[in-house]
Design a protein around this motif. Structure first.
Motif, PDB file in Angstrom:
ATOM      1  N   GLY A  84       0.802  -1.218   0.000  1.00 36.85           N
ATOM      2  CA  GLY A  84       0.000   0.000   0.000  1.00 36.85           C
ATOM      3  C   GLY A  84       0.833   1.265   0.000  1.00 36.85           C
ATOM      4  O   GLY A  84       0.287   2.365   0.078  1.00 36.85           O
ATOM      5  N   THR A  85       2.159   1.125  -0.069  1.00 34.18           N
ATOM      6  CA  THR A  85       2.990   2.335  -0.033  1.00 34.18           C
ATOM      7  C   THR A  85       3.913   2.475  -1.239  1.00 34.18           C
ATOM      8  O   THR A  85       4.625   3.473  -1.349  1.00 34.18           O
ATOM      9  CB  THR A  85       3.870   2.370   1.238  1.00 34.18           C
ATOM     10  N   SER A  86       3.919   1.502  -2.154  1.00 29.29           N
ATOM     11  CA  SER A  86       4.837   1.597  -3.294  1.00 29.29           C
ATOM     12  C   SER A  86       4.401   2.676  -4.288  1.00 29.29           C
ATOM     13  O   SER A  86       3.208   2.848  -4.554  1.00 29.29           O
ATOM     14  CB  SER A  86       4.887   0.251  -4.019  1.00 29.29           C
ATOM     15  N   SER A  87       5.354   3.380  -4.854  1.00 28.88           N
ATOM     16  CA  SER A  87       5.008   4.401  -5.854  1.00 28.88           C
ATOM     17  C   SER A  87       4.422   3.755  -7.103  1.00 28.88           C
ATOM     18  O   SER A  87       3.656   4.377  -7.840  1.00 28.88           O
ATOM     19  CB  SER A  87       6.225   5.250  -6.217  1.00 28.88           C
ATOM     20  N   HIS A  88       4.773   2.491  -7.360  1.00 28.78           N
ATOM     21  CA  HIS A  88       4.170   1.804  -8.502  1.00 28.78           C
ATOM     22  C   HIS A  88       2.690   1.495  -8.248  1.00 28.78           C
ATOM     23  O   HIS A  88       1.938   1.271  -9.193  1.00 28.78           O
ATOM     24  CB  HIS A  88       4.938   0.511  -8.812  1.00 28.78           C
ATOM     25  N   GLY A  89       2.301   1.492  -6.977  1.00 23.76           N
ATOM     26  CA  GLY A  89       0.909   1.220  -6.638  1.00 23.76           C
ATOM     27  C   GLY A  89      -0.035   2.353  -6.978  1.00 23.76           C
ATOM     28  O   GLY A  89      -1.251   2.189  -6.970  1.00 23.76           O
ATOM     29  N   THR A  90       0.517   3.524  -7.261  1.00 25.27           N
ATOM     30  CA  THR A  90      -0.322   4.658  -7.646  1.00 25.27           C
ATOM     31  C   THR A  90      -0.497   4.749  -9.150  1.00 25.27           C
ATOM     32  O   THR A  90      -1.236   5.608  -9.635  1.00 25.27           O
ATOM     33  CB  THR A  90       0.302   5.986  -7.153  1.00 25.27           C
ATOM     34  N   GLY A  91       0.203   3.880  -9.898  1.00 26.53           N
ATOM     35  CA  GLY A  91       0.105   3.932 -11.358  1.00 26.53           C
ATOM     36  C   GLY A  91       0.839   5.119 -11.945  1.00 26.53           C
ATOM     37  O   GLY A  91       0.548   5.535 -13.067  1.00 26.53           O
ATOM     38  N   LEU A  92       1.799   5.658 -11.202  1.00 27.45           N
ATOM     39  CA  LEU A  92       2.503   6.865 -11.650  1.00 27.45           C
ATOM     40  C   LEU A  92       4.001   6.630 -11.786  1.00 27.45           C
ATOM     41  O   LEU A  92       4.771   7.588 -11.786  1.00 27.45           O
ATOM     42  CB  LEU A  92       2.249   8.012 -10.667  1.00 27.45           C
ATOM     43  N   ALA A  93       4.426   5.364 -11.865  1.00 26.61           N
ATOM     44  CA  ALA A  93       5.855   5.076 -11.998  1.00 26.61           C
ATOM     45  C   ALA A  93       6.061   4.015 -13.071  1.00 26.61           C
ATOM     46  O   ALA A  93       5.207   3.142 -13.280  1.00 26.61           O
ATOM     47  CB  ALA A  93       6.427   4.589 -10.665  1.00 26.61           C
ATOM     48  N   ILE A  94       7.182   4.123 -13.779  1.00 22.27           N
ATOM     49  CA  ILE A  94       7.574   3.073 -14.720  1.00 22.27           C
ATOM     50  C   ILE A  94       9.000   2.645 -14.400  1.00 22.27           C
ATOM     51  O   ILE A  94       9.796   3.419 -13.873  1.00 22.27           O
ATOM     52  CB  ILE A  94       7.522   3.544 -16.199  1.00 22.27           C
ATOM     53  N   ASP A  95       9.294   1.386 -14.719  1.00 16.12           N
ATOM     54  CA  ASP A  95      10.670   0.931 -14.769  1.00 16.12           C
ATOM     55  C   ASP A  95      10.927   0.529 -16.213  1.00 16.12           C
ATOM     56  O   ASP A  95      10.161  -0.263 -16.793  1.00 16.12           O
ATOM     57  CB  ASP A  95      10.893  -0.298 -13.867  1.00 16.12           C
ATOM     58  N   VAL A  96      11.982   1.093 -16.806  1.00 18.62           N
ATOM     59  CA  VAL A  96      12.434   0.603 -18.100  1.00 18.62           C
ATOM     60  C   VAL A  96      13.365  -0.577 -17.811  1.00 18.62           C
ATOM     61  O   VAL A  96      13.754  -0.793 -16.659  1.00 18.62           O
ATOM     62  CB  VAL A  96      13.140   1.725 -18.901  1.00 18.62           C
ATOM     63  N   PRO A  97      13.712  -1.378 -18.813  1.00 15.67           N
ATOM     64  CA  PRO A  97      14.526  -2.564 -18.521  1.00 15.67           C
ATOM     65  C   PRO A  97      15.881  -2.189 -17.908  1.00 15.67           C
ATOM     66  O   PRO A  97      16.536  -1.245 -18.343  1.00 15.67           O
ATOM     67  CB  PRO A  97      14.708  -3.202 -19.899  1.00 15.67           C
ATOM     68  N   GLU A  98      16.260  -2.973 -16.890  1.00 18.90           N
ATOM     69  CA  GLU A  98      17.578  -2.755 -16.292  1.00 18.90           C
ATOM     70  C   GLU A  98      18.662  -3.339 -17.193  1.00 18.90           C
ATOM     71  O   GLU A  98      19.772  -2.831 -17.249  1.00 18.90           O
ATOM     72  CB  GLU A  98      17.636  -3.414 -14.912  1.00 18.90           C
ATOM     73  N   LEU A  99      18.309  -4.433 -17.848  1.00 24.88           N
ATOM     74  CA  LEU A  99      19.240  -5.088 -18.778  1.00 24.88           C
ATOM     75  C   LEU A  99      18.472  -5.456 -20.046  1.00 24.88           C
ATOM     76  O   LEU A  99      17.285  -5.742 -19.967  1.00 24.88           O
ATOM     77  CB  LEU A  99      19.817  -6.367 -18.145  1.00 24.88           C
ATOM     78  N   PRO A 100      19.079  -5.490 -21.205  1.00 27.95           N
ATOM     79  CA  PRO A 100      20.471  -5.103 -21.450  1.00 27.95           C
ATOM     80  C   PRO A 100      20.691  -3.604 -21.232  1.00 27.95           C
ATOM     81  O   PRO A 100      19.820  -2.934 -20.700  1.00 27.95           O
ATOM     82  CB  PRO A 100      20.666  -5.486 -22.912  1.00 27.95           C
ATOM     83  N   CYS A 101      21.789  -3.098 -21.704  1.00 24.71           N
ATOM     84  CA  CYS A 101      22.258  -1.782 -21.256  1.00 24.71           C
ATOM     85  C   CYS A 101      21.638  -0.598 -21.972  1.00 24.71           C
ATOM     86  O   CYS A 101      22.119   0.532 -21.821  1.00 24.71           O
ATOM     87  CB  CYS A 101      23.777  -1.705 -21.429  1.00 24.71           C
ATOM     88  N   ASP A 102      20.567  -0.844 -22.718  1.00 22.86           N
ATOM     89  CA  ASP A 102      20.036   0.234 -23.559  1.00 22.86           C
ATOM     90  C   ASP A 102      19.608   1.484 -22.799  1.00 22.86           C
ATOM     91  O   ASP A 102      19.514   2.563 -23.366  1.00 22.86           O
ATOM     92  CB  ASP A 102      18.832  -0.281 -24.362  1.00 22.86           C
ATOM     93  N   TYR A 103      19.282   1.299 -21.495  1.00 20.33           N
ATOM     94  CA  TYR A 103      18.769   2.439 -20.734  1.00 20.33           C
ATOM     95  C   TYR A 103      19.679   2.821 -19.572  1.00 20.33           C
ATOM     96  O   TYR A 103      19.271   3.490 -18.629  1.00 20.33           O
ATOM     97  CB  TYR A 103      17.354   2.123 -20.213  1.00 20.33           C
ATOM     98  N   GLY A 104      20.948   2.351 -19.616  1.00 21.48           N
ATOM     99  CA  GLY A 104      21.895   2.605 -18.526  1.00 21.48           C
ATOM    100  C   GLY A 104      22.288   4.066 -18.404  1.00 21.48           C
ATOM    101  O   GLY A 104      21.862   4.927 -19.189  1.00 21.48           O
ATOM    102  N   TRP A 105      23.109   4.348 -17.399  1.00 24.05           N
ATOM    103  CA  TRP A 105      23.458   5.739 -17.060  1.00 24.05           C
ATOM    104  C   TRP A 105      23.904   6.559 -18.276  1.00 24.05           C
ATOM    105  O   TRP A 105      23.507   7.709 -18.421  1.00 24.05           O
ATOM    106  CB  TRP A 105      24.565   5.767 -16.010  1.00 24.05           C
ATOM    107  N   ASP A 106      24.771   5.973 -19.085  1.00 28.64           N
ATOM    108  CA  ASP A 106      25.370   6.757 -20.169  1.00 28.64           C
ATOM    109  C   ASP A 106      24.713   6.504 -21.521  1.00 28.64           C
ATOM    110  O   ASP A 106      25.258   6.869 -22.557  1.00 28.64           O
ATOM    111  CB  ASP A 106      26.875   6.436 -20.273  1.00 28.64           C
ATOM    112  N   SER A 107      23.542   5.878 -21.513  1.00 29.17           N
ATOM    113  CA  SER A 107      22.893   5.524 -22.773  1.00 29.17           C
ATOM    114  C   SER A 107      22.222   6.739 -23.415  1.00 29.17           C
ATOM    115  O   SER A 107      21.846   7.709 -22.742  1.00 29.17           O
ATOM    116  CB  SER A 107      21.841   4.440 -22.523  1.00 29.17           C
ATOM    117  N   ALA A 108      22.070   6.663 -24.724  1.00 23.47           N
ATOM    118  CA  ALA A 108      21.369   7.734 -25.446  1.00 23.47           C
ATOM    119  C   ALA A 108      19.908   7.803 -25.013  1.00 23.47           C
ATOM    120  O   ALA A 108      19.332   8.895 -24.916  1.00 23.47           O
ATOM    121  CB  ALA A 108      21.456   7.481 -26.955  1.00 23.47           C
ATOM    122  N   ALA A 109      19.332   6.622 -24.720  1.00 20.89           N
ATOM    123  CA  ALA A 109      17.921   6.605 -24.318  1.00 20.89           C
ATOM    124  C   ALA A 109      17.732   7.354 -23.006  1.00 20.89           C
ATOM    125  O   ALA A 109      16.807   8.169 -22.858  1.00 20.89           O
ATOM    126  CB  ALA A 109      17.435   5.165 -24.173  1.00 20.89           C
TER     127      ALA A 109
END
Ligand SMILES: [Zn+2]
Length: 346
Positions: free
Chosen positions: A286-311
């Motif tokens: 009942g306290t997760s930010s994903h529970g409000t429908g207002l958060a997304i996670d993009v894929p952690e792997l592969p590296c397309d969305y990592g710190w230095d990625s263009a995405a």
């Protein structure tokens, strides 16, 4: 008017003075002087009346202006109060289930709203402004409580992931899609910090009451371009989903492919399962930010969305134009770096 009257009085004085200072007047001269004097006196009286009328006019118009000013003040103050009440009501509605166990800030806001509704219609401008300020202060208290609860939930989620990673390491397993436990740091270009059991994105809750993790279908919308590995659509609160659609159109134009998603809405049952699997380090259901429908996670792997990625560079630069941000705590150097997590702030 005042200037005219003074000039006429001076003229009359000159006429009188001329008469008193001349002893050799003929009757005709005297009659003429008397006539001029009478005429001058009459003009003085006319001017005096005109001055009095003018003052009365000024007084009346000043009173009218004061009344108009007071009416404008009252209208402005009451309109400001009405706007503050409307905004605070929306905050009160939207914050249901978002402030953790302590609902006192929301109760305080509800009290302030009740007081404003009762006293507002008869309030003076000063009182209306005071009521608006009280409502706004109580609303800020609720917003602060929501932000604090969100931060707590995210900390718990990060702790849950860390615990899951340790558990996986102890068991000698590595869940699909996760990196080897302990590999690298969050400053690496692409390193997941999650290696716990897989949890999937959720579907709307039948009969959900709109609280965290219990969002009904009427509150949610699925994004149009992708679904998860099991075919489950990615649901978000409707306004957040619409904004993400617009973001994705721009993202595809810039990057040449759609935005990939890993998890969006998470329902209460899933959060309960996480809690059961991971123990007290998991976020309190009942306290997760994903529970409000207002958060997304993009894929952690592969590296397309990592710190230095263009995405990621694109998402950080242009996401806010669509209401989607990388929260400060999730940035490199933030309290819990997560390059995959973004939130809708409207
Ligand atoms: Zn997340």
């Amino acid at each position: 008017m005042r200037r005219t009257a003074v000039a006429v009085v001076v003229a009359a004085t000159v006429a009188l003075g001329g008469g008193a200072g001349t002893v050799a007047w003929t009757d005709r001269q005297r009659q003429s002087a008397d006539a001029r004097l009478s005429a001058a006196v009459a003009r003085v009286e006319d001017a005096r009346v005109a001055v009095v009328d003018d003052h009365a006019g000024r007084g009346a118009s000043a009173a009218d202006a004061d009344a108009a000013h007071a009416t404008a003040l009252l209208g402005g103050a009451r309109a400001a109060l009405a706007a503050a009440v409307e905004r605070a009501r929306q905050t009160l509605d939207a914050s249901a289930g978002q402030v953790g166990d302590d609902d006192a800030p929301r109760a305080a806001l509800a009290d302030r709203l009740d007081a404003a509704v009762v006293a507002g219609p008869a309030a003076s401008p000063a009182r209306a402004r005071g009521l608006a300020a009280e409502v706004a202060a109580a609303e800020q208290g609720v917003l602060d409580a929501v932000a604090a609860q969100r931060a707590r939930a995210e900390e718990q989620e990060v702790a849950a992931r860390a615990a899951a990673r340790r558990a996986a390491a102890a068991a000698g397993t590595s869940p699909p899609g996760a990196s080897a436990p302990g590999a690298g740091t969050s400053r690496d270009r692409c390193t997941t910090t999650y290696s716990g059991p897989a949890f999937y994105t959720s579907t709307p809750t039948d009969g959900g009451d709109g609280s965290n993790g219990r969002l009904p279908a009427s509150a949610l919308a699925a994004v149009s371009w992708t679904a998860d590995s099991r075919g489950t659509p990615f649901y978000l609160r409707s306004d957040a989903a619409a904004a993400l659609e617009r973001l994705n159109t721009a993202f595809r134009g810039a990057l040449g492919h759609d935005l990939a998603l890993d998890l969006t809405y998470r329902d209460l049952d899933t959060q309960v399962a996480m809690r059961e699997a991971l123990g007290t380090v998991a976020a309190v259901p009942g306290t997760s930010s994903h529970g409000t429908g207002l958060a997304i996670d993009v894929p952690e792997l592969p590296c397309d969305y990592g710190w230095d990625s263009a995405a990621r560079a694109w998402l950080v630069a242009y996401g806010p134009a669509y209401g989607w941000v990388s929260p400060g705590w999730a940035r490199q150097g933030g309290s819990n770096p997560e390059y995959w997590h973004y939130e809708y702030r409207g």
